[in-house]
Enzyme design. Structure first.
Site, PDB file in Angstrom:
ATOM      1  N   TYR A 109     -17.908  16.495  20.699  1.00  0.00           N
ATOM      2  CA  TYR A 109     -17.217  14.896  20.958  1.00  0.00           C
ATOM      3  C   TYR A 109     -17.579  14.100  19.486  1.00  0.00           C
ATOM      4  O   TYR A 109     -18.303  14.790  18.669  1.00  0.00           O
ATOM      5  CB  TYR A 109     -17.689  14.097  22.087  1.00  0.00           C
ATOM      6  CG  TYR A 109     -19.396  13.675  22.003  1.00  0.00           C
ATOM      7  CD1 TYR A 109     -20.373  14.518  21.940  1.00  0.00           C
ATOM      8  CD2 TYR A 109     -19.405  12.266  21.669  1.00  0.00           C
ATOM      9  CE1 TYR A 109     -21.556  14.159  21.564  1.00  0.00           C
ATOM     10  CE2 TYR A 109     -21.122  11.988  21.479  1.00  0.00           C
ATOM     11  CZ  TYR A 109     -21.923  12.893  21.379  1.00  0.00           C
ATOM     12  OH  TYR A 109     -23.282  12.318  21.236  1.00  0.00           O
ATOM     13  N   ARG A 149     -16.437  16.462  10.862  1.00  0.00           N
ATOM     14  CA  ARG A 149     -17.359  17.082  11.609  1.00  0.00           C
ATOM     15  C   ARG A 149     -16.969  17.476  13.104  1.00  0.00           C
ATOM     16  O   ARG A 149     -17.276  18.506  13.528  1.00  0.00           O
ATOM     17  CB  ARG A 149     -18.705  15.968  12.089  1.00  0.00           C
ATOM     18  CG  ARG A 149     -19.907  16.556  12.581  1.00  0.00           C
ATOM     19  CD  ARG A 149     -20.767  15.500  12.728  1.00  0.00           C
ATOM     20  NE  ARG A 149     -20.493  14.496  13.341  1.00  0.00           N
ATOM     21  CZ  ARG A 149     -21.132  13.089  13.721  1.00  0.00           C
ATOM     22  NH1 ARG A 149     -22.331  13.117  13.053  1.00  0.00           N
ATOM     23  NH2 ARG A 149     -20.574  12.044  14.381  1.00  0.00           N
ATOM     24  N   ARG A 195     -14.352  29.472  36.863  1.00  0.00           N
ATOM     25  CA  ARG A 195     -15.723  29.534  36.488  1.00  0.00           C
ATOM     26  C   ARG A 195     -16.011  31.226  36.096  1.00  0.00           C
ATOM     27  O   ARG A 195     -16.127  31.821  36.771  1.00  0.00           O
ATOM     28  CB  ARG A 195     -16.739  29.091  37.420  1.00  0.00           C
ATOM     29  CG  ARG A 195     -18.143  28.918  36.865  1.00  0.00           C
ATOM     30  CD  ARG A 195     -19.098  28.275  37.818  1.00  0.00           C
ATOM     31  NE  ARG A 195     -20.425  28.036  37.409  1.00  0.00           N
ATOM     32  CZ  ARG A 195     -21.473  28.958  37.220  1.00  0.00           C
ATOM     33  NH1 ARG A 195     -21.280  29.898  38.034  1.00  0.00           N
ATOM     34  NH2 ARG A 195     -22.690  28.817  36.863  1.00  0.00           N
ATOM     35  N   LYS A 239     -22.219  18.970  17.515  1.00  0.00           N
ATOM     36  CA  LYS A 239     -22.298  17.476  18.514  1.00  0.00           C
ATOM     37  C   LYS A 239     -21.682  18.045  19.827  1.00  0.00           C
ATOM     38  O   LYS A 239     -20.358  17.750  19.872  1.00  0.00           O
ATOM     39  CB  LYS A 239     -21.294  16.353  17.687  1.00  0.00           C
ATOM     40  CG  LYS A 239     -21.678  15.122  18.410  1.00  0.00           C
ATOM     41  CD  LYS A 239     -21.116  13.937  17.295  1.00  0.00           C
ATOM     42  CE  LYS A 239     -21.340  12.353  17.670  1.00  0.00           C
ATOM     43  NZ  LYS A 239     -22.589  12.254  18.232  1.00  0.00           N
ATOM     44  N   GLU A 263     -35.191  13.195  15.522  1.00  0.00           N
ATOM     45  CA  GLU A 263     -34.140  12.409  15.300  1.00  0.00           C
ATOM     46  C   GLU A 263     -34.300  11.265  16.747  1.00  0.00           C
ATOM     47  O   GLU A 263     -34.980  11.690  17.433  1.00  0.00           O
ATOM     48  CB  GLU A 263     -32.667  12.795  15.386  1.00  0.00           C
ATOM     49  CG  GLU A 263     -32.025  13.658  16.301  1.00  0.00           C
ATOM     50  CD  GLU A 263     -30.738  14.209  16.073  1.00  0.00           C
ATOM     51  OE1 GLU A 263     -29.941  13.736  15.151  1.00  0.00           O
ATOM     52  OE2 GLU A 263     -30.361  15.414  16.622  1.00  0.00           O
TER      53      GLU A 263
END
Ligand code: PDD
Length: 298
Positions: free
Chosen positions: A44, A63, A111, A160, A193
């Protein structure tokens, strides 16, 4: 009505882009067997929208492309199409100041730990919402508190992904102590972070210190833009890890993210940073940030 409960807060998101369509919020859904849902197999981005402009779109889209490539999720659309989706989502939700969020999962299918066949289509979601600038500025004027917590995350925090349970738990733990952000701390006592931000301090010599980018942290787009500000202003930057003790005795501290830009940190684990008020340099960097950011018509 669909399955999404209205929150107590005013519902500002009106339409959500889902796989090519702008759906009313209550009907915006993806498949029950989406890999984002079952495996957190999704990435995301969050971009700031400021005064009707999209902030650092190029950095965020670069990114995103990197995150997708690292996970071998195919690019669902070209840059020009992304640009139109972001803008149309912002427009339909009448966002002038706020955020636009986009998410891409590997797609839906029965799945299976193994990836679906190459022709499986990624799931794309984009939503935008307004953020109260009054509340954000009030937080920046007062400065925020952070709580430190051990960093339990995986070794690819440079991607991310939506694998945000550690961040969510950390934020909850922070909130329980009146803190707005959590700072993750590695096994050696160094801050990695924030739960959803990069962490910075200013030392007694006025140097800025932030962890160098590696697999343990996300390369923040806000971080990158702020480094440009520092270069322009000839402010010394040291990219190295700092300990919680160093942060506690720092002259100033702050976080950076698309949702906060530069946000002063005034308390760490209940103890004041510096004189307990937002730092002078931090405030200056906050006010100068958008002059260095890419601001595109939205
Ligand atoms: N998070 N580190 C982590 C773990 C983050 O989740 C974020 C951003 C950042 C800062 O990145 P940037 O400056 O590009 O926003 C650093 C977003 C805002 C979020 O999850 O809401």
């Amino acid at each position: 009505m669909g399955g999404v409960a209205a929150s107590a807060r005013p519902l500002v998101t009106r339409f959500v882009y889902v796989n090519g369509r702008y759906l009313p919020y209550s009907q915006a859904a993806v498949h029950a067997e989406d890999r984002g849902f079952q495996f957190a197999d999704a990435v995301y981005e969050v971009c700031e929208v400021k005064g009707g402009r999209l902030v650092d779109e190029t950095g965020h889209m670069q990114r995103l492309a990197r995150s997708l490539a690292e996970l071998r999720i195919s690019e669902p659309m070209a840059r020009g199409a992304w640009s139109r989706v972001l803008r149309e989502t912002i427009r339909r939700n009448r966002v002038t100041d706020g955020i636009v969020y986009l998410q891409v999962s590997r797609g839906a299918g029965p799945r299976d730990f193994l990836f679906p066949p190459a022709e499986a289509r990624p799931t794309v979601v984009c939503l935008a919402r307004s953020v109260s600038q009054r509340r954000l500025e009030a937080a920046a004027d007062a400065g925020i508190a952070v709580k430190t917590v051990p960093d339990p995350r995986w070794a690819r925090c440079d991607i991310k992904t939506v694998m945000l349970l550690p961040a969510s738990l950390a934020r909850e733990a922070a909130r329980a102590e009146g803190a707005r952000e959590a700072w993750f701390v590695d096994a050696d006592g160094f801050v990695t972070e924030g739960a959803a931000s990069n962490a910075w301090i200013v030392d007694s010599a006025g140097r800025l210190i932030t962890r160098a980018v590696d697999n343990r942290i996300l390369r923040g787009v806000t971080r990158t833009t702020l480094i440009d500000v520092l270069k322009r202003e000839a402010i010394e930057l040291v990219e190295r890890a700092f300990t919680v003790d160093e942060a506690r005795t720092a002259r100033e501290a702050f976080i950076t993210s698309a949702t906060n830009t530069v946000m002063p940190v005034v308390r760490i684990d209940g103890r004041p940073v510096g004189n307990g008020a937002p730092g002078i340099l931090t405030q200056r960097l906050r006010s100068e940030f958008h002059a260095s950011a890419e601001l595109a018509e939205s």
